[in-house]
Design a protein around this motif. Structure first.
Motif, mmCIF file in Angstrom:
data_model
loop_
_atom_site.group_PDB
_atom_site.id
_atom_site.type_symbol
_atom_site.label_atom_id
_atom_site.label_comp_id
_atom_site.label_asym_id
_atom_site.label_seq_id
_atom_site.Cartn_x
_atom_site.Cartn_y
_atom_site.Cartn_z
ATOM 1 N N GLY A 82 37.851 66.672 66.200
ATOM 2 C CA GLY A 82 36.776 66.136 65.381
ATOM 3 C C GLY A 82 36.325 64.765 65.834
ATOM 4 O O GLY A 82 35.159 64.409 65.682
ATOM 5 N N ASP A 131 34.562 68.590 69.685
ATOM 6 C CA ASP A 131 33.825 69.281 68.626
ATOM 7 C C ASP A 131 34.488 70.621 68.365
ATOM 8 O O ASP A 131 34.016 71.668 68.804
ATOM 9 N N ARG A 164 34.807 72.280 65.571
ATOM 10 C CA ARG A 164 34.111 73.136 64.614
ATOM 11 C C ARG A 164 33.019 73.976 65.286
ATOM 12 O O ARG A 164 32.941 75.197 65.101
ATOM 13 N N GLY A 165 32.163 73.323 66.077
ATOM 14 C CA GLY A 165 31.072 74.034 66.726
ATOM 15 C C GLY A 165 31.571 75.119 67.659
ATOM 16 O O GLY A 165 31.018 76.235 67.707
ATOM 17 N N TRP A 168 32.688 65.787 72.434
ATOM 18 C CA TRP A 168 31.393 65.299 71.995
ATOM 19 C C TRP A 168 30.662 64.720 73.219
ATOM 20 O O TRP A 168 31.317 64.290 74.181
ATOM 21 N N ARG A 211 31.329 61.516 62.877
ATOM 22 C CA ARG A 211 31.008 62.723 63.634
ATOM 23 C C ARG A 211 30.427 63.782 62.691
ATOM 24 O O ARG A 211 30.857 63.887 61.534
ATOM 25 N N GLU A 228 32.520 66.078 59.938
ATOM 26 C CA GLU A 228 33.853 65.550 59.660
ATOM 27 C C GLU A 228 33.816 64.646 58.425
ATOM 28 O O GLU A 228 32.824 63.998 58.141
#
Length: 273
Positions: free
Chosen positions: A13, A17, A19-20, A132, A228, A231
């Motif tokens: 996070g 990234d 989550r993506g 990121w 971010r 998050e």
């Protein structure tokens, strides 16, 4: 104040990234099942899985429960209870809870379709996450001015694989697996500083998670909060939690929008010292 000689980075996070990437992986996996999984909210599934893992990590970090200290195992449920100290140690939190989430009423329609091979593949996705956009370049620049090291609840092999996949130029990889706990237990922050032969005040934690930041501040580290997308979302409001710097009445030393912005902060802070 002492100069900042080391930056310790939360990873999931903050640097990558997660989550993506995981949502994209789940969407691709679901496409193989056609109408059976059409309309499934993979963003919510991902958050439920992650939130369950954080709760388990929190219980272990505070000593409220004993559990796996390897995050690969924690993300999957080991249905046969471990019988030896080594087996318990080699279990993980997100591995453990993946099966629990898939057994829940909301997600059982997914669980009955996913065999062990699919579950292992989803769990291993945590080893291959993109940084990121500012992460790799920012770390390269920061290394010119200070030590840069991870300090993550991810296990060692996961962090090694992530670093290679995302091109993360660490001087040192610290996993809480080394310290037999999870953040925000004070031992994780103090032991990382000790291994760098530094007092905590000469280290700064960089994180996109306010509880992590506060854990580091409690042992005397400086703190950097980086915001971010997705998050530190307040589940009750759906909005980002309110975080402020000390100069604006909050409890964070420095707030930045990117690692490249952090380069300027470090140069300014250390020049002043």
């Amino acid at each position: 104040m002492a100069p900042i000689e080391a930056l310790l980075f939360d990873v999931f996070g903050t640097v990558v990234d997660w989550r993506g990437h995981i949502v994209a992986k789940l969407e691709a996996q679901a496409a193989r099942y056609g109408e059976e999984l059409a309309g499934t909210d993979w963003g919510k599934f991902t958050q439920d899985w992650w939130s369950a893992g954080l709760k388990e990590i929190g219980r272990i970090a505070t000593g409220a429960s004993q559990g796996p200290l390897n995050s690969d195992v924690l993300h999957r449920l080991v249905r046969d209870p471990p019988t030896t100290a080594m087996q318990r140690r080699n279990q993980s939190p997100l591995s453990k809870v993946l099966d629990e989430v898939l057994d829940s009423p909301e997600w059982s329609h997914v669980g009955r379709l996913w065999d062990e091979t699919v579950r292992q593949s989803i769990n291993f996705s945590m080893h291959q996450l993109n940084g990121w956009p500012d992460a790799a370049d920012g770390l390269h620049e920061l290394r010119k001015h200070t030590i840069v090291a991870s300090l993550s609840n991810g296990n060692v092999r996961m962090l090694l694989d992530l670093s290679k996949f995302a091109g993360l130029p660490w001087d040192m990889i610290f996993s809480t697996e080394f310290f037999d706990t999870f953040k925000p237990n004070p031992k994780a922050y103090l032991d990382a500083a000790r291994h760098l032969s530094l007092d905590p005040e000469r280290c700064a934690l960089v994180s996109a998670h306010i509880q992590d930041v506060r854990g580091a501040a409690n042992v005397g580290m400086r703190t950097v909060y980086v915001r971010r997308p997705g998050e530190d979302i307040d589940e009750s409001t759906g909005q980002h939690v309110e975080v402020h710097s000390k100069e604006n009445g909050g409890d964070v030393d420095y707030m930045v929008g990117s690692f490249l912005e952090l380069v300027d902060v470090i140069k300014r802070v250390n020049a002043a010292e």
